[in-house]
Design a protein around this motif. Structure first.
Motif, PDB file in Angstrom:
ATOM      1  N   VAL A 118       0.837  -1.205   0.000  1.00 52.48           N
ATOM      2  CA  VAL A 118       0.000   0.000   0.000  1.00 52.48           C
ATOM      3  C   VAL A 118       0.871   1.254   0.000  1.00 52.48           C
ATOM      4  O   VAL A 118       0.589   2.226  -0.715  1.00 52.48           O
ATOM      5  CB  VAL A 118      -0.945  -0.011   1.224  1.00 52.48           C
ATOM      6  N   ALA A 119       1.951   1.233   0.794  1.00 56.17           N
ATOM      7  CA  ALA A 119       2.856   2.387   0.837  1.00 56.17           C
ATOM      8  C   ALA A 119       3.464   2.636  -0.536  1.00 56.17           C
ATOM      9  O   ALA A 119       3.480   3.778  -1.031  1.00 56.17           O
ATOM     10  CB  ALA A 119       3.957   2.161   1.868  1.00 56.17           C
ATOM     11  N   GLY A 120       3.963   1.584  -1.168  1.00 55.61           N
ATOM     12  CA  GLY A 120       4.567   1.743  -2.487  1.00 55.61           C
ATOM     13  C   GLY A 120       3.599   2.270  -3.517  1.00 55.61           C
ATOM     14  O   GLY A 120       3.949   3.139  -4.346  1.00 55.61           O
ATOM     15  N   GLU A 121       2.373   1.786  -3.457  1.00 56.14           N
ATOM     16  CA  GLU A 121       1.346   2.237  -4.408  1.00 56.14           C
ATOM     17  C   GLU A 121       1.021   3.713  -4.205  1.00 56.14           C
ATOM     18  O   GLU A 121       0.888   4.464  -5.181  1.00 56.14           O
ATOM     19  CB  GLU A 121       0.086   1.389  -4.240  1.00 56.14           C
ATOM     20  N   ASN A 122       0.883   4.112  -2.943  1.00 55.28           N
ATOM     21  CA  ASN A 122       0.497   5.504  -2.676  1.00 55.28           C
ATOM     22  C   ASN A 122       1.641   6.485  -2.918  1.00 55.28           C
ATOM     23  O   ASN A 122       1.408   7.616  -3.348  1.00 55.28           O
ATOM     24  CB  ASN A 122      -0.035   5.622  -1.246  1.00 55.28           C
ATOM     25  N   ILE A 123       2.851   6.060  -2.665  1.00 50.81           N
ATOM     26  CA  ILE A 123       3.997   6.915  -2.970  1.00 50.81           C
ATOM     27  C   ILE A 123       4.066   7.166  -4.477  1.00 50.81           C
ATOM     28  O   ILE A 123       4.431   8.257  -4.932  1.00 50.81           O
ATOM     29  CB  ILE A 123       5.301   6.272  -2.469  1.00 50.81           C
ATOM     30  N   ALA A 124       3.698   6.156  -5.248  1.00 51.27           N
ATOM     31  CA  ALA A 124       3.793   6.259  -6.712  1.00 51.27           C
ATOM     32  C   ALA A 124       2.682   7.094  -7.327  1.00 51.27           C
ATOM     33  O   ALA A 124       2.780   7.479  -8.503  1.00 51.27           O
ATOM     34  CB  ALA A 124       3.780   4.858  -7.320  1.00 51.27           C
ATOM     35  N   LYS A 125       1.630   7.380  -6.559  1.00 55.56           N
ATOM     36  CA  LYS A 125       0.503   8.131  -7.127  1.00 55.56           C
ATOM     37  C   LYS A 125       0.875   9.594  -7.365  1.00 55.56           C
ATOM     38  O   LYS A 125       1.613  10.189  -6.586  1.00 55.56           O
ATOM     39  CB  LYS A 125      -0.708   8.051  -6.177  1.00 55.56           C
TER      40      LYS A 125
END
Length: 516
Positions: free
Chosen positions: A509-516
């Protein structure tokens, strides 16, 4: 298990344990390094601190989105506790359950977690686990992790079988393929022996980098968080998007864990790897991160007292003796707990039996149970001679000094409960025993004693894995976290196999949100 300065009975006092001790940052501490006067040695989109489940999951998701990633690990090898844990992973409402007719639900999973967590879990975080667990399973399988096909484990404290069994028998079954996957990505750099020392923050309060030391050499002979160790060369790395904290818990931090719970003395053993210390957590508190439930320390009730650390006996004791067999008090020959309860319930019960005279309980199973579980679980304990094998129950009783007549009657009583499907003494769920009891020789016995396993509290995060400020009550810009360095998911005590799901999911989830 080391001696306690106070009676082990005191560990049972939930009211005392519930004291929410918060470690305040030292008054003289410098809260981060100013970006305005700092020159970066290199800059990445994301800097990940820690290389276990949460760190690798975050690095993968961010890198696959095209971001450049630096992952730093203070120890000489990657993986942390994740590489040595049991590795099985809970996943409520999954396709294997459906195919086998196992009825599960969001509500049942959260109810189970709340029961063992004493109701102080943050349910918004538990809901993320339910929403994303099947995505997490697919994610690790895509990286190369392999589960035992068509099998669901019925872990302690869970109401139904809902946990995937990793083929490798440990967390290495995820760490090795995830590491190999990350190694092939040109936009990911992974550095071991690189210790995080501080944050770099800009004038707006955003985390924009880290100060670390390369070539660091951990010294396990120093207590606390290695504070006297000055090895390594100072480096400063920028993070354009975010810093993600995946540094794990502090079960091996002799000073900090005893500050949280004075009954845990330096000699108290832990299942964790030596680098499980509190340094990163403390630095996050210095910059205003919200501490959550830090005084709750979980013991693992499956450990052997004659092994150091995690040892090789845990999986056998857990899945053979407690999932399907029984545990008795040597002095009475009787059972004294629901062997399938959550970890806190079992650890508290064991500690009371152990007392001050090291009256270690005996966990027992038979040959049919050994063949019903993963038979490889017993090989290492037999080689290490932590498990004793007897051809008869009286022989087993004589070896461990169990009160024989009472024990033989207790085995008959337990077998009757299994046959009837009802545990009249401790109300254990027996319907998933599939008729397995303690009747087919040879018989196996092992001494058990809890060890510190998981630090329940940590940093407060939201459902996007953003770290929440205690000053603004809003996310600290540029700072994310996942896994054991966070609190709230498990409350006072976690169910087995949920930590693997927690760390992988919130790392993802952290990786996905950082990439947004």
């Amino acid at each position: 298990m080391g001696s306690m300065e106070t009676s082990r009975r005191n560990l049972l006092k939930a009211g005392t344990a519930a004291a929410a001790a918060v470690a305040a940052a030292p008054l003289t501490a410098q809260a981060a390094v100013s970006a305005e006067n700092t020159k970066f040695d290199a800059t990445y989109d994301v800097v990940v601190v820690g290389s276990g489940f949460a760190g690798m999951a975050c690095a993968y998701k961010a890198a696959k989105a095209g971001l450049s990633v630096l992952m730093i690990e203070k120890m000489g090898v990657f993986g942390g506790n994740s590489a040595i844990c049991g590795g099985n992973m809970a996943c409520p409402v999954n396709p294997v359950q459906k195919a086998q007719g196992i009825k599960d639900s969001r509500e049942l999973f959260i109810k189970d977690c709340l029961k063992d967590g004493l109701g102080i879990n943050h349910t918004e975080l538990l809901n993320v686990l339910v929403d994303r667990c099947n995505d997490t399973v697919k994610f690790v399988q895509d990286c190369g992790a392999e589960f035992v096909p068509n099998k669901m484990l019925f872990e302690g404290g869970h109401s139904v079988p809902r946990s995937y069994e990793i083929k490798a028998g440990s967390g290495s079954g995820y760490i090795v393929p995830m590491y190999e996957t990350l190694s092939k990505l040109k936009n990911v750099k992974m550095q071991s022996r690189t210790k995080f020392d501080d944050f770099v923050m800009n004038k707006d309060g955003r985390v924009v980098g880290v100060v670390c030391r390369e070539g660091y050499r951990f010294n396990r002979n120093l207590a606390s968080d290695d504070v006297e160790n000055k090895t390594g060369k100072r480096k400063v790395y920028g993070a354009r998007r975010a810093v993600m904290l995946a540094a794990g818990g502090f079960s091996r931090d002799i000073w900090f864990r005893q500050v949280q719970d004075p009954r845990v003395v330096p000699s108290t053993d832990s299942t964790n790897q030596p680098g499980a210390t509190a340094g990163v957590l403390l630095k996050a508190l210095e910059i205003g991160a919200t501490p959550l439930q830090i005084s709750w320390l979980q013991f693992l009730p499956y450990c052997n007292p004659h092994e150091d650390g995690f040892g090789v006996t845990v999986n056998f004791t857990n899945h053979a003796c407690m999932d399907l067999g029984m545990v008795v008090n040597k002095k009475t020959g009787k059972r004294f707990m629901d062997e399938h309860a959550g970890r806190k319930i079992k650890s508290d019960a064991e500690l009371e039996v152990i007392g001050t005279d090291k009256n270690y309980p005996i966990a027992i199973c038979d040959d049919a149970i050994v063949h019903a579980i993963n038979p490889s679980f017993v090989k290492a304990p037999l080689a290490a001679k932590t498990v004793f094998v007897a051809q008869t129950l009286p022989e087993l009783a004589d070896h461990f000094g169990i009160k024989k007549d009472a024990f033989l009657e207790e085995v008959k009583r337990f077998n009757g409960f299994v046959k009837d499907g009802e545990d009249k003494d401790f109300h254990r769920i027996l319907k998933f025993n599939n008729g397995l009891n303690i009747s087919k020789p040879p018989f196996y016995g092992v001494e058990v004693a809890p060890k510190i396993h998981h630090t329940m509290g940590g940093l407060l995060i939201n459902t996007k894995a953003q770290v929440i400020s205690s000053k603004t009550h809003q996310p600290i810009p540029g700072l994310y976290a996942g896994g054991e360095i966070t609190g709230g998911v498990h409350g006072a005590s976690r169910l087995g196999t949920v930590a693997v799901l927690d760390a992988l999911t919130f790392g993802m989830v952290a990786g996905e949100n950082i990439a947004k």
